[in-house]
Design a protein around this motif. Structure first.
Motif, PDB file in Angstrom:
ATOM      1  N   LEU A 144     -20.659 -13.794   7.931  1.00 37.04           N
ATOM      2  CA  LEU A 144     -20.475 -15.075   8.619  1.00 37.04           C
ATOM      3  C   LEU A 144     -21.282 -15.120   9.918  1.00 37.04           C
ATOM      4  O   LEU A 144     -21.863 -16.153  10.259  1.00 37.04           O
ATOM      5  N   LEU A 145     -21.314 -13.983  10.625  1.00 39.09           N
ATOM      6  CA  LEU A 145     -22.129 -13.908  11.841  1.00 39.09           C
ATOM      7  C   LEU A 145     -23.605 -14.073  11.504  1.00 39.09           C
ATOM      8  O   LEU A 145     -24.347 -14.778  12.199  1.00 39.09           O
ATOM      9  N   GLY A 146     -24.031 -13.431  10.406  1.00 39.12           N
ATOM     10  CA  GLY A 146     -25.417 -13.576   9.967  1.00 39.12           C
ATOM     11  C   GLY A 146     -25.746 -15.006   9.589  1.00 39.12           C
ATOM     12  O   GLY A 146     -26.846 -15.498   9.875  1.00 39.12           O
ATOM     13  N   SER A 147     -24.786 -15.703   8.968  1.00 42.24           N
ATOM     14  CA  SER A 147     -25.030 -17.104   8.602  1.00 42.24           C
ATOM     15  C   SER A 147     -25.192 -17.965   9.847  1.00 42.24           C
ATOM     16  O   SER A 147     -26.034 -18.870   9.887  1.00 42.24           O
ATOM     17  N   SER A 148     -24.400 -17.678  10.884  1.00 45.45           N
ATOM     18  CA  SER A 148     -24.498 -18.451  12.122  1.00 45.45           C
ATOM     19  C   SER A 148     -25.818 -18.190  12.835  1.00 45.45           C
ATOM     20  O   SER A 148     -26.490 -19.117  13.289  1.00 45.45           O
ATOM     21  N   PHE A 149     -26.217 -16.929  12.916  1.00 48.44           N
ATOM     22  CA  PHE A 149     -27.496 -16.601  13.545  1.00 48.44           C
ATOM     23  C   PHE A 149     -28.667 -17.154  12.741  1.00 48.44           C
ATOM     24  O   PHE A 149     -29.696 -17.528  13.314  1.00 48.44           O
ATOM     25  N   THR A 150     -28.508 -17.223  11.422  1.00 50.52           N
ATOM     26  CA  THR A 150     -29.560 -17.807  10.582  1.00 50.52           C
ATOM     27  C   THR A 150     -29.731 -19.293  10.869  1.00 50.52           C
ATOM     28  O   THR A 150     -30.853 -19.800  10.943  1.00 50.52           O
ATOM     29  N   SER A 151     -28.621 -19.996  11.051  1.00 45.75           N
ATOM     30  CA  SER A 151     -28.710 -21.428  11.378  1.00 45.75           C
ATOM     31  C   SER A 151     -29.388 -21.629  12.730  1.00 45.75           C
ATOM     32  O   SER A 151     -30.173 -22.567  12.910  1.00 45.75           O
ATOM     33  N   VAL A 152     -29.114 -20.723  13.673  1.00 50.71           N
ATOM     34  CA  VAL A 152     -29.785 -20.784  14.982  1.00 50.71           C
ATOM     35  C   VAL A 152     -31.275 -20.533  14.812  1.00 50.71           C
ATOM     36  O   VAL A 152     -32.118 -21.221  15.407  1.00 50.71           O
ATOM     37  N   GLY A 153     -31.635 -19.544  13.987  1.00 51.73           N
ATOM     38  CA  GLY A 153     -33.036 -19.224  13.776  1.00 51.73           C
ATOM     39  C   GLY A 153     -33.813 -20.352  13.121  1.00 51.73           C
ATOM     40  O   GLY A 153     -34.959 -20.638  13.500  1.00 51.73           O
ATOM     41  N   VAL A 154     -33.210 -21.008  12.142  1.00 49.90           N
ATOM     42  CA  VAL A 154     -33.865 -22.144  11.485  1.00 49.90           C
ATOM     43  C   VAL A 154     -34.053 -23.283  12.477  1.00 49.90           C
ATOM     44  O   VAL A 154     -35.105 -23.945  12.503  1.00 49.90           O
ATOM     45  N   CYS A 174     -28.851 -16.681  20.279  1.00 51.79           N
ATOM     46  CA  CYS A 174     -27.928 -15.757  19.616  1.00 51.79           C
ATOM     47  C   CYS A 174     -27.280 -14.818  20.623  1.00 51.79           C
ATOM     48  O   CYS A 174     -26.065 -14.574  20.571  1.00 51.79           O
ATOM     49  N   PHE A 175     -28.084 -14.301  21.548  1.00 49.39           N
ATOM     50  CA  PHE A 175     -27.545 -13.386  22.566  1.00 49.39           C
ATOM     51  C   PHE A 175     -26.546 -14.106  23.461  1.00 49.39           C
ATOM     52  O   PHE A 175     -25.474 -13.570  23.777  1.00 49.39           O
ATOM     53  N   PHE A 176     -26.876 -15.328  23.856  1.00 52.53           N
ATOM     54  CA  PHE A 176     -25.978 -16.077  24.733  1.00 52.53           C
ATOM     55  C   PHE A 176     -24.671 -16.406  24.020  1.00 52.53           C
ATOM     56  O   PHE A 176     -23.585 -16.270  24.602  1.00 52.53           O
ATOM     57  N   ALA A 183     -19.059 -13.422  28.895  1.00 58.47           N
ATOM     58  CA  ALA A 183     -19.329 -13.095  30.302  1.00 58.47           C
ATOM     59  C   ALA A 183     -18.928 -14.249  31.213  1.00 58.47           C
ATOM     60  O   ALA A 183     -18.371 -14.034  32.295  1.00 58.47           O
ATOM     61  N   MET A 184     -19.205 -15.470  30.783  1.00 63.80           N
ATOM     62  CA  MET A 184     -18.802 -16.633  31.585  1.00 63.80           C
ATOM     63  C   MET A 184     -17.287 -16.720  31.703  1.00 63.80           C
ATOM     64  O   MET A 184     -16.750 -17.099  32.742  1.00 63.80           O
ATOM     65  N   ASN A 203     -18.297 -13.718  19.574  1.00 62.69           N
ATOM     66  CA  ASN A 203     -17.819 -12.342  19.549  1.00 62.69           C
ATOM     67  C   ASN A 203     -16.318 -12.268  19.296  1.00 62.69           C
ATOM     68  O   ASN A 203     -15.841 -11.410  18.541  1.00 62.69           O
ATOM     69  N   ALA A 204     -15.558 -13.163  19.918  1.00 62.16           N
ATOM     70  CA  ALA A 204     -14.101 -13.141  19.766  1.00 62.16           C
ATOM     71  C   ALA A 204     -13.696 -13.366  18.313  1.00 62.16           C
ATOM     72  O   ALA A 204     -12.815 -12.675  17.786  1.00 62.16           O
ATOM     73  N   HIS A 205     -14.325 -14.309  17.653  1.00 61.04           N
ATOM     74  CA  HIS A 205     -13.985 -14.592  16.258  1.00 61.04           C
ATOM     75  C   HIS A 205     -14.488 -13.487  15.324  1.00 61.04           C
ATOM     76  O   HIS A 205     -13.839 -13.174  14.324  1.00 61.04           O
ATOM     77  N   TYR A 206     -15.619 -12.892  15.676  1.00 59.44           N
ATOM     78  CA  TYR A 206     -16.124 -11.774  14.875  1.00 59.44           C
ATOM     79  C   TYR A 206     -15.192 -10.571  14.976  1.00 59.44           C
ATOM     80  O   TYR A 206     -14.876  -9.927  13.968  1.00 59.44           O
ATOM     81  N   GLN A 207     -14.731 -10.260  16.195  1.00 64.17           N
ATOM     82  CA  GLN A 207     -13.805  -9.145  16.378  1.00 64.17           C
ATOM     83  C   GLN A 207     -12.483  -9.412  15.668  1.00 64.17           C
ATOM     84  O   GLN A 207     -11.846  -8.483  15.163  1.00 64.17           O
TER      85      GLN A 207
END
Length: 242
Positions: A144-154, A174-176, A183-184, A203-207
């Protein structure tokens, strides 16, 4: 749409960059898990893969933008997108075809890491002394994290003709989204605002998924994240005169 998906996937598989990227990803993951003393599971001494699943998202921040940076950027640079849009296919079908092609490549890069699970499974005392539910949940979270980062990349690829710029934009977003929102949340002392930022944190949902509990709220969050950036991609390419 299937024809565009197949064309995009074969273009990725025929690209040397894809194999180099996946090779570097697997090499880095293997070194971090088995060799480097600070992160080695052999030195850690416990039959679990929590360290592995904590490190992989940071590798994804560079792996996935490298896979997706050519999606629209190369089409714009070579002028082939015009040939694509005159076909009887909608913008959404083009976007989803490219998205699923890149996501398939991400899945291919994750499959070899299953050997780490079987290795730890055998190394445990007694054999099989590993929390399989947590591992399954973590792999679902990674996908699921990979799918989200993929949508950002596209999305980032649709913003520029330059693949390097598309890579940089995607890696930053992706880093932000993965670490910056957390961090915020720690900066602001207001408990309600911190809770809101934590709920928006990738990160919270991934954890949460990594604990082995498949919560529909976490799945819905990642799906909403995907739809948001794919919709932004549709807005960008729909409003541009190619």
């Amino acid at each position: 749409m299937y024809a565009v998906f197949k064309r995009e996937l074969f273009a990725l598989l025929n690209s040397l960059m894809a194999y180099i990227t996946i090779g570097v990803f697997l090499l880095a993951a293997g070194l971090l898990l088995w060799v480097f003393p600070d992160t080695s599971i052999l030195d850690y001494g416990y039959a679990e893969l929590n360290g592995f699943f904590s490190l992989i998202p940071f590798l994804f921040i560079f792996l996935i933008p490298a896979m997706t940076m050519r999606s629209f950027a190369e089409e714009r640079r070579e002028g082939t997108y015009v040939l694509l849009v005159i076909r009887p296919i909608t913008d959404w079908q083009i976007i989803l075809a490219k998205y699923f092609a890149c996501l398939t490549l991400v899945l291919f890069s994750l499959l070899p890491t299953l050997i780490y699970y079987f290795s730890v499974y055998q190394l445990g005392l007694p054999s099989g002394n590993i929390d399989t539910g947590a591992v399954i949940g973590s792999y679902i979270g990674l996908l699921l994290l990979g799918s989200s980062f993929t949508s950002v990349g596209v999305f980032a690829s649709s913003l520029s003709k330059n693949q390097v710029i598309a890579f940089a934009i995607a890696a930053f977003i992706c880093f932000f989204c993965y670490t910056g929102i957390d961090a915020m949340g720690k900066i602001f002392s207001l408990q309600s605002f911190e809770t809101l930022l934590n709920n928006l944190s990738v990160n919270a949902h991934y954890q949460s998924l990594g604990r082995g509990v498949l919560d529909t709220r976490d799945v819905l969050y990642f799906l909403t994240f995907d739809v948001l950036f794919l919709s932004l991609t549709r807005f960008v390419i729909g409003g541009r005169k190619w």
